[in-house]
Design a protein around this motif. Structure first.
Motif, mmCIF file in Angstrom:
data_model
loop_
_atom_site.group_PDB
_atom_site.id
_atom_site.type_symbol
_atom_site.label_atom_id
_atom_site.label_comp_id
_atom_site.label_asym_id
_atom_site.label_seq_id
_atom_site.Cartn_x
_atom_site.Cartn_y
_atom_site.Cartn_z
ATOM 1 N N TYR A 66 0.834 -1.201 0.000
ATOM 2 C CA TYR A 66 0.000 0.000 0.000
ATOM 3 C C TYR A 66 0.871 1.255 0.000
ATOM 4 O O TYR A 66 0.633 2.192 -0.776
ATOM 5 C CB TYR A 66 -0.908 -0.022 1.232
ATOM 6 C CG TYR A 66 -1.668 1.257 1.469
ATOM 7 C CD1 TYR A 66 -2.574 1.734 0.521
ATOM 8 C CD2 TYR A 66 -1.491 1.996 2.638
ATOM 9 C CE1 TYR A 66 -3.282 2.915 0.745
ATOM 10 C CE2 TYR A 66 -2.188 3.159 2.868
ATOM 11 C CZ TYR A 66 -3.087 3.619 1.917
ATOM 12 O OH TYR A 66 -3.782 4.785 2.142
ATOM 13 N N GLN A 67 1.898 1.271 0.839
ATOM 14 C CA GLN A 67 2.785 2.431 0.902
ATOM 15 C C GLN A 67 3.517 2.641 -0.421
ATOM 16 O O GLN A 67 3.701 3.766 -0.875
ATOM 17 C CB GLN A 67 3.795 2.264 2.053
ATOM 18 C CG GLN A 67 3.176 2.320 3.446
ATOM 19 C CD GLN A 67 2.492 3.647 3.726
ATOM 20 O OE1 GLN A 67 2.938 4.687 3.262
ATOM 21 N NE2 GLN A 67 1.414 3.594 4.495
ATOM 22 N N THR A 68 3.913 1.533 -1.025
ATOM 23 C CA THR A 68 4.587 1.612 -2.330
ATOM 24 C C THR A 68 3.640 2.201 -3.372
ATOM 25 O O THR A 68 4.032 3.045 -4.187
ATOM 26 C CB THR A 68 5.048 0.215 -2.780
ATOM 27 O OG1 THR A 68 5.982 -0.299 -1.821
ATOM 28 C CG2 THR A 68 5.714 0.279 -4.152
ATOM 29 N N ALA A 69 2.385 1.741 -3.357
ATOM 30 C CA ALA A 69 1.394 2.227 -4.314
ATOM 31 C C ALA A 69 1.133 3.716 -4.133
ATOM 32 O O ALA A 69 0.939 4.449 -5.116
ATOM 33 C CB ALA A 69 0.104 1.446 -4.162
ATOM 34 N N LEU A 70 1.138 4.194 -2.890
ATOM 35 C CA LEU A 70 0.914 5.611 -2.634
ATOM 36 C C LEU A 70 2.015 6.475 -3.240
ATOM 37 O O LEU A 70 1.765 7.581 -3.739
ATOM 38 C CB LEU A 70 0.841 5.880 -1.126
ATOM 39 C CG LEU A 70 -0.455 5.524 -0.399
ATOM 40 C CD1 LEU A 70 -0.287 5.738 1.101
ATOM 41 C CD2 LEU A 70 -1.632 6.386 -0.904
ATOM 42 N N LYS A 71 3.246 5.945 -3.221
ATOM 43 C CA LYS A 71 4.410 6.738 -3.641
ATOM 44 C C LYS A 71 4.744 6.606 -5.119
ATOM 45 O O LYS A 71 5.367 7.492 -5.705
ATOM 46 C CB LYS A 71 5.622 6.342 -2.798
ATOM 47 C CG LYS A 71 5.452 6.653 -1.309
ATOM 48 C CD LYS A 71 6.615 6.100 -0.497
ATOM 49 C CE LYS A 71 6.402 6.327 0.989
ATOM 50 N NZ LYS A 71 7.506 5.751 1.814
ATOM 51 N N THR A 72 4.327 5.505 -5.737
ATOM 52 C CA THR A 72 4.716 5.274 -7.124
ATOM 53 C C THR A 72 3.990 6.199 -8.089
ATOM 54 O O THR A 72 2.885 6.673 -7.811
ATOM 55 C CB THR A 72 4.452 3.809 -7.529
ATOM 56 O OG1 THR A 72 4.950 3.594 -8.841
ATOM 57 C CG2 THR A 72 2.953 3.503 -7.514
ATOM 58 N N GLU A 73 4.610 6.429 -9.241
ATOM 59 C CA GLU A 73 3.977 7.202 -10.313
ATOM 60 C C GLU A 73 3.293 6.267 -11.312
ATOM 61 O O GLU A 73 2.651 6.729 -12.262
ATOM 62 C CB GLU A 73 5.034 8.043 -11.048
ATOM 63 C CG GLU A 73 5.711 9.088 -10.170
ATOM 64 C CD GLU A 73 4.736 10.144 -9.683
ATOM 65 O OE1 GLU A 73 3.839 10.523 -10.473
ATOM 66 O OE2 GLU A 73 4.849 10.570 -8.521
ATOM 67 N N ASP A 74 3.392 4.997 -11.093
ATOM 68 C CA ASP A 74 2.825 3.994 -11.994
ATOM 69 C C ASP A 74 1.337 3.815 -11.681
ATOM 70 O O ASP A 74 0.963 3.195 -10.681
ATOM 71 C CB ASP A 74 3.567 2.659 -11.816
ATOM 72 C CG ASP A 74 3.198 1.631 -12.887
ATOM 73 O OD1 ASP A 74 2.067 1.711 -13.419
ATOM 74 O OD2 ASP A 74 4.035 0.754 -13.173
ATOM 75 N N VAL A 75 0.489 4.352 -12.567
ATOM 76 C CA VAL A 75 -0.949 4.301 -12.300
ATOM 77 C C VAL A 75 -1.487 2.873 -12.330
ATOM 78 O O VAL A 75 -2.479 2.562 -11.659
ATOM 79 C CB VAL A 75 -1.731 5.191 -13.292
ATOM 80 C CG1 VAL A 75 -1.420 6.662 -13.065
ATOM 81 C CG2 VAL A 75 -1.469 4.786 -14.725
ATOM 82 N N ALA A 76 -0.861 2.015 -13.115
ATOM 83 C CA ALA A 76 -1.302 0.612 -13.181
ATOM 84 C C ALA A 76 -1.125 -0.064 -11.829
ATOM 85 O O ALA A 76 -1.979 -0.848 -11.386
ATOM 86 C CB ALA A 76 -0.533 -0.133 -14.267
ATOM 87 N N VAL A 77 -0.001 0.228 -11.171
ATOM 88 C CA VAL A 77 0.249 -0.337 -9.845
ATOM 89 C C VAL A 77 -0.766 0.210 -8.844
ATOM 90 O O VAL A 77 -1.340 -0.530 -8.036
ATOM 91 C CB VAL A 77 1.685 -0.024 -9.385
ATOM 92 C CG1 VAL A 77 1.880 -0.436 -7.914
ATOM 93 C CG2 VAL A 77 2.697 -0.744 -10.264
ATOM 94 N N LYS A 78 -1.006 1.511 -8.899
ATOM 95 C CA LYS A 78 -1.982 2.123 -7.994
ATOM 96 C C LYS A 78 -3.364 1.493 -8.178
ATOM 97 O O LYS A 78 -4.055 1.180 -7.214
ATOM 98 C CB LYS A 78 -2.082 3.636 -8.264
ATOM 99 C CG LYS A 78 -0.909 4.470 -7.794
ATOM 100 C CD LYS A 78 -1.178 5.936 -8.055
ATOM 101 C CE LYS A 78 0.022 6.812 -7.734
ATOM 102 N NZ LYS A 78 0.319 6.841 -6.286
ATOM 103 N N PHE A 79 -3.721 1.311 -9.452
ATOM 104 C CA PHE A 79 -5.048 0.762 -9.757
ATOM 105 C C PHE A 79 -5.177 -0.666 -9.215
ATOM 106 O O PHE A 79 -6.196 -1.034 -8.623
ATOM 107 C CB PHE A 79 -5.293 0.770 -11.265
ATOM 108 C CG PHE A 79 -6.723 0.530 -11.656
ATOM 109 C CD1 PHE A 79 -7.545 1.582 -11.998
ATOM 110 C CD2 PHE A 79 -7.249 -0.757 -11.673
ATOM 111 C CE1 PHE A 79 -8.871 1.367 -12.358
ATOM 112 C CE2 PHE A 79 -8.566 -0.982 -12.022
ATOM 113 C CZ PHE A 79 -9.385 0.085 -12.366
ATOM 114 N N GLU A 80 -4.156 -1.447 -9.417
ATOM 115 C CA GLU A 80 -4.182 -2.838 -8.965
ATOM 116 C C GLU A 80 -4.319 -2.928 -7.450
ATOM 117 O O GLU A 80 -5.127 -3.695 -6.928
ATOM 118 C CB GLU A 80 -2.914 -3.559 -9.416
ATOM 119 C CG GLU A 80 -2.869 -5.031 -9.002
ATOM 120 C CD GLU A 80 -1.558 -5.716 -9.386
ATOM 121 O OE1 GLU A 80 -1.389 -6.898 -9.031
ATOM 122 O OE2 GLU A 80 -0.711 -5.068 -10.039
#
Length: 264
Positions: free
Chosen positions: A20-34
């Motif tokens: 979750y923390q990684t998803a918050l910080k990443t710029e990769d929208v695919a990762v956030k969406f997943e």
């Protein structure tokens, strides 16, 4: 065995937090969406909302945003953020009018506004808005599977407004503003002819007319006594065995005594 399960649970928990923390910080929208979808499916709506907020600008107006904005609106609704839920459901219906979820979202959006309706004793701006939204849904989807529930909610909201108007009218009587009470009660009875408060409204109109009459200056008293007597007749005509019969009869007796003075 219990220790192993506990260890696995802790590991899974920290992995989930790390993801979750990684998803918050990443710029990769695919990762956030997943990750947001995983959180939504796991009913971790508050965390999912943070990711949906980050994703919204990138998906707004795009076909692939349909699932995102549906989950976003649902998450707001399930966390009781009804202002935001109403807005998001409205936006979904506007942005994806042909979606198979459009009808559901239209209903849930209207329901969100209804949940913002306060108790009848305070300002009813949100209630009026909820009535407008729910009626718009009913008009748009008259054969909806949600129509029974929509009609029930609409009735509850309208009943609240009805009580608010009634209580406001009676309040004039209680503060001895009898002229305003008579006008407000007349308007209430005209606007809500089938109201369950009609008997009470007719009594308070009689009470207001009576008190206005007996406290009048002599030049206005006869006319007002006659008006008060008409109010008595309207009450007993509507309900001959009214719960206010004894009080009303006492008023009528006094009205007749006072009117006798004008027959000499």
């Amino acid at each position: 065995m219990k220790k192993l399960i506990s260890v696995l649970f802790v590991v899974a928990f920290f992995c989930s937090c790390s993801e979750y923390q990684t998803a918050l910080k990443t710029e990769d929208v695919a990762v956030k969406f997943e990750v947001a979808t995983k959180l939504y499916d796991a009913k971790s709506y508050t965390k999912a909302i943070r990711l949906f907020e980050q994703l919204a600008p990138a998906y707004r107006g795009k076909p692939q945003g349909e699932k995102l904005f549906y989950m976003y609106a649902q998450s707001c609704f399930k966390t009781k953020q009804y202002y935001l839920a109403g807005y998001q459901f409205d936006s979904f219906v506007s942005g994806y009018p042909k979606s198979e979820k459009a009808e559901e979202c239209a209903f849930l959006g209207s329901q969100s506004y209804s949940k913002l309706s306060p108790v009848f004793s305070i300002d009813q701006t949100d209630t009026f808005k909820a009535i407008e939204k729910m009626q718009a849904f009913i008009d748009r989807y008259p054969n909806s599977t949600y129509i029974v529930e929509a009609n029930a909610i609409s009735k509850k909201l309208n009943d609240k407004i009805e009580r608010k108007v009634y209580e406001n009218a009676v309040e004039y009587n209680k503060i001895s503003n009898y002229k305003s009470a008579i006008i407000a009660l007349d308007n209430f009875i005209a606007d809500f002819p089938g109201t369950p408060y009609k008997e009470k409204a007719l009594f308070y109109k009689l009470d207001s007319a009576y008190l206005l009459a007996i406290n009048s200056v002599p030049s206005k008293m006869e006319e007002r006594l006659i008006t008060a007597k008409t109010s008595y007749n309207n009450l007993v005509k509507f309900k001959p065995n009214t719960e206010y019969k004894n009080k009303a009869d006492e008023m009528l007796a006094q009205i007749d005594v006072e009117l006798q003075k004008y027959n000499k």
